[in-house]
Design a protein around this motif. Structure first.
Motif, mmCIF file in Angstrom:
data_model
loop_
_atom_site.group_PDB
_atom_site.id
_atom_site.type_symbol
_atom_site.label_atom_id
_atom_site.label_comp_id
_atom_site.label_asym_id
_atom_site.label_seq_id
_atom_site.Cartn_x
_atom_site.Cartn_y
_atom_site.Cartn_z
ATOM 1 N N ILE A 1 -1.253 -3.409 19.195
ATOM 2 C CA ILE A 1 -0.661 -4.742 18.993
ATOM 3 C C ILE A 1 -0.251 -5.398 20.307
ATOM 4 N N GLY A 2 -0.699 -4.804 21.426
ATOM 5 C CA GLY A 2 -0.552 -5.471 22.710
ATOM 6 C C GLY A 2 0.803 -5.404 23.367
ATOM 7 N N LEU A 3 1.612 -4.399 23.020
ATOM 8 C CA LEU A 3 2.892 -4.237 23.697
ATOM 9 C C LEU A 3 2.683 -3.554 25.044
ATOM 10 N N THR A 4 3.723 -3.463 25.834
ATOM 11 C CA THR A 4 3.675 -2.800 27.136
ATOM 12 C C THR A 4 4.809 -1.786 27.211
ATOM 13 N N MET A 5 4.781 -0.971 28.254
ATOM 14 C CA MET A 5 5.870 -0.017 28.442
ATOM 15 C C MET A 5 7.195 -0.728 28.683
ATOM 16 N N ASP A 6 7.137 -1.949 29.140
ATOM 17 C CA ASP A 6 8.371 -2.698 29.410
ATOM 18 C C ASP A 6 9.039 -3.210 28.142
ATOM 19 N N ASN A 7 8.245 -3.446 27.078
ATOM 20 C CA ASN A 7 8.856 -4.035 25.883
ATOM 21 C C ASN A 7 8.658 -3.236 24.598
ATOM 22 N N PRO B 1 -13.647 20.893 26.504
ATOM 23 C CA PRO B 1 -12.637 20.085 27.214
ATOM 24 C C PRO B 1 -12.751 18.595 26.928
ATOM 25 N N ALA B 2 -13.953 18.119 26.563
ATOM 26 C CA ALA B 2 -14.161 16.687 26.344
ATOM 27 C C ALA B 2 -13.326 16.140 25.192
ATOM 28 N N VAL B 3 -12.928 17.006 24.239
ATOM 29 C CA VAL B 3 -12.171 16.495 23.095
ATOM 30 C C VAL B 3 -10.778 16.024 23.510
ATOM 31 N N TYR B 4 -10.324 16.415 24.710
ATOM 32 C CA TYR B 4 -8.983 16.030 25.157
ATOM 33 C C TYR B 4 -8.977 14.710 25.932
ATOM 34 N N GLN B 5 -10.126 14.012 25.940
ATOM 35 C CA GLN B 5 -10.163 12.710 26.599
ATOM 36 C C GLN B 5 -9.213 11.730 25.914
ATOM 37 N N VAL B 6 -9.070 11.832 24.594
ATOM 38 C CA VAL B 6 -8.163 10.943 23.876
ATOM 39 C C VAL B 6 -6.721 11.155 24.337
ATOM 40 N N VAL B 7 -6.377 12.370 24.715
ATOM 41 C CA VAL B 7 -5.037 12.665 25.223
ATOM 42 C C VAL B 7 -4.867 12.042 26.603
ATOM 43 N N GLN B 8 -5.905 12.171 27.439
ATOM 44 C CA GLN B 8 -5.861 11.544 28.760
ATOM 45 C C GLN B 8 -5.730 10.032 28.642
ATOM 46 N N ASP B 9 -6.481 9.443 27.708
ATOM 47 C CA ASP B 9 -6.419 7.991 27.504
ATOM 48 C C ASP B 9 -5.020 7.555 27.068
ATOM 49 N N THR B 10 -4.381 8.365 26.245
ATOM 50 C CA THR B 10 -3.029 8.042 25.785
ATOM 51 C C THR B 10 -2.032 8.105 26.935
ATOM 52 N N ALA B 11 -2.192 9.104 27.802
ATOM 53 C CA ALA B 11 -1.323 9.198 28.982
ATOM 54 C C ALA B 11 -1.473 7.952 29.845
ATOM 55 N N GLU B 12 -2.712 7.479 29.988
ATOM 56 C CA GLU B 12 -2.948 6.291 30.802
ATOM 57 C C GLU B 12 -2.368 5.044 30.141
ATOM 58 N N ALA B 13 -2.442 4.968 28.801
ATOM 59 C CA ALA B 13 -1.872 3.828 28.091
ATOM 60 C C ALA B 13 -0.366 3.746 28.287
ATOM 61 N N LEU B 14 0.255 4.908 28.402
ATOM 62 C CA LEU B 14 1.700 4.969 28.613
ATOM 63 C C LEU B 14 2.073 4.843 30.093
ATOM 64 N N ASN B 15 1.032 4.766 30.938
ATOM 65 C CA ASN B 15 1.240 4.616 32.386
ATOM 66 C C ASN B 15 2.080 5.751 32.944
ATOM 67 N N LEU B 16 1.837 6.943 32.419
ATOM 68 C CA LEU B 16 2.569 8.114 32.859
ATOM 69 C C LEU B 16 1.584 9.234 33.160
ATOM 70 N N SER B 17 1.852 9.999 34.191
ATOM 71 C CA SER B 17 1.046 11.176 34.480
ATOM 72 C C SER B 17 1.387 12.262 33.464
ATOM 73 N N PRO B 18 0.491 13.234 33.257
ATOM 74 C CA PRO B 18 0.833 14.342 32.355
ATOM 75 C C PRO B 18 2.119 15.055 32.764
ATOM 76 N N GLU B 19 2.340 15.180 34.101
ATOM 77 C CA GLU B 19 3.579 15.824 34.558
ATOM 78 C C GLU B 19 4.813 15.043 34.091
ATOM 79 N N GLU B 20 4.748 13.715 34.177
ATOM 80 C CA GLU B 20 5.879 12.898 33.741
ATOM 81 C C GLU B 20 6.076 12.991 32.243
ATOM 82 N N LEU B 21 4.974 13.100 31.494
ATOM 83 C CA LEU B 21 5.089 13.246 30.056
ATOM 84 C C LEU B 21 5.774 14.555 29.690
ATOM 85 N N LEU B 22 5.453 15.628 30.453
ATOM 86 C CA LEU B 22 6.101 16.918 30.181
ATOM 87 C C LEU B 22 7.588 16.847 30.461
ATOM 88 N N GLU B 23 7.973 16.055 31.450
ATOM 89 C CA GLU B 23 9.385 15.965 31.811
ATOM 90 C C GLU B 23 10.159 15.098 30.840
#
Length: 326
Positions: free
Chosen positions: A187-193, A304-326
């Motif tokens: 729906i076009g939101l951002t991490m800011d809102n 390993p290719a099945v985890y591309q959706v997880v990588q894409d989600t991390a990018e959508a959230l503008n967070l590295s996997p390390e930041e997501l773990l924290e």
């Protein structure tokens, strides 16, 4: 959307099936040794580690966890003909660092933590458990679901605007990160809102707590894991609001957490470990572990290719996997 809930209930019922088998244990162990030798490609095992160190998170009492994994240890020791040791850690970061430093050969990981293990420790996914007996590769997936009660009139993600919303835990893949990414991507939101779109955002602490928050009317919507709430339906289906429970949105399929092995180990050893897990349901001790762990479908190989959706989600959230773990 009520059909979705019905399908989920049916899946929950299917998960109560118990795996069975009468294979002779000694014959299977001999087969395992032959398979390990075939995977090795020769009789030379001089580059194999003297023991196989397998990592676990203490998600339950450590003594109970060790008891549950004892049949798996016995099975792997017979199959691989090496000693097997469990490595208990307090969090995924500790497991990743242990693997990177050579103190750990393989471990269970979540979808996001696997990305970090691949980056920091050259971790390679080699197997993934399936809950349903007779399951297929398609059953390695689950979804993030958005739930509500019919009385709130929430039928889409857009309807969350100005409503109260519960997430499970900040680090939860399907109880926070994927639901938030759905709001951003669809729906076009951002991490800011994105956190200002609902009237109120709370963290319940668990998927079950989020489910109860919706049933009790404490919040109007919640993001939960499909398989997580399936496990508790038998405890909540007598709730006065259960018939009103509605899944109004669902994510694309999310691959479950893989079993990961350190990529610098000898290829023959990695092949033998993978085959040991793929063959586990054929062994008496292996089946004992699978049944106690709820992995009635055994293990499947994972790409390993099945985890591309997880990588894409991390990018959508503008967070590295390390930041997501924290």
């Amino acid at each position: 959307m009520k059909k979705l809930l019905g399908g989920t209930l049916a899946a929950a019922a299917a998960m109560t099936l118990v795996a069975c088998g009468t294979d002779n244990n000694s014959e299977v162990n001999e087969l395992g040794a032959e398979t390990a030798e075939a995977s090795n490609g020769s009789e030379d095992r001089s580059d194999w580690p003297e023991e196989f160190i397998f990592g676990l998170l203490p998600v339950e009492d450590q003594a109970e966890l060790t008891n549950r994994y004892e049949p798996m240890i016995e099975y792997l020791e017979d199959y691989l003909d090496v000693d097997v040791t469990l490595y208990n850690a307090t969090n995924y970061t500790a497991l990743i660092e242990a693997m990177a430093n050579g103190h750990l050969h393989a471990s269970t990981f979540g979808p996001f933590s696997y990305l970090v293990a691949a980056e920091r420790a050259n971790g390679e996914p080699f197997a993934i458990p399936v809950s349903e007996e007779g399951g297929t590769e398609d059953d390695i997936y689950y979804t993030a679901q958005m739930i509500t009660l019919d009385e709130h009139g929430i039928d889409s993600l857009e309807d969350i605007e100005g409503r109260s919303l519960a997430y499970a835990d900040p680090a939860s893949t399907s109880g926070h990160l994927f639901p938030k990414a759905m709001l951003i991507n669809e729906i076009g939101l951002t991490m800011d809102n994105v956190d200002q779109f609902p009237s109120d955002v709370v963290f319940s602490g668990s998927h079950e707590a989020s489910l109860y928050s919706v049933l009790n009317g404490d919040v109007e919507a919640a993001g939960v894991c499909s398989t997580c709430i399936e496990r508790v339906f038998d405890r909540v289906n007598d709730h006065e609001n259960f018939d009103q429970l509605n899944i109004f949105h669902e994510s694309e399929p999310i691959p479950g957490g893989p079993y990961v092995i350190q990529g610098d180990l000898p290829q023959s050893f990695k092949d033998a470990v993978q085959q040991a897990f793929l063959d586990m349901s054929e062994d008496e001790k292996g089946r004992e572990f699978l049944e106690e762990s709820g992995y009635l479908g055994g293990y499947f190989q994972v790409d390993p290719a099945v985890y591309q959706v997880v990588q894409d989600t991390a990018e959508a959230l503008n967070l590295s996997p390390e930041e997501l773990l924290e």
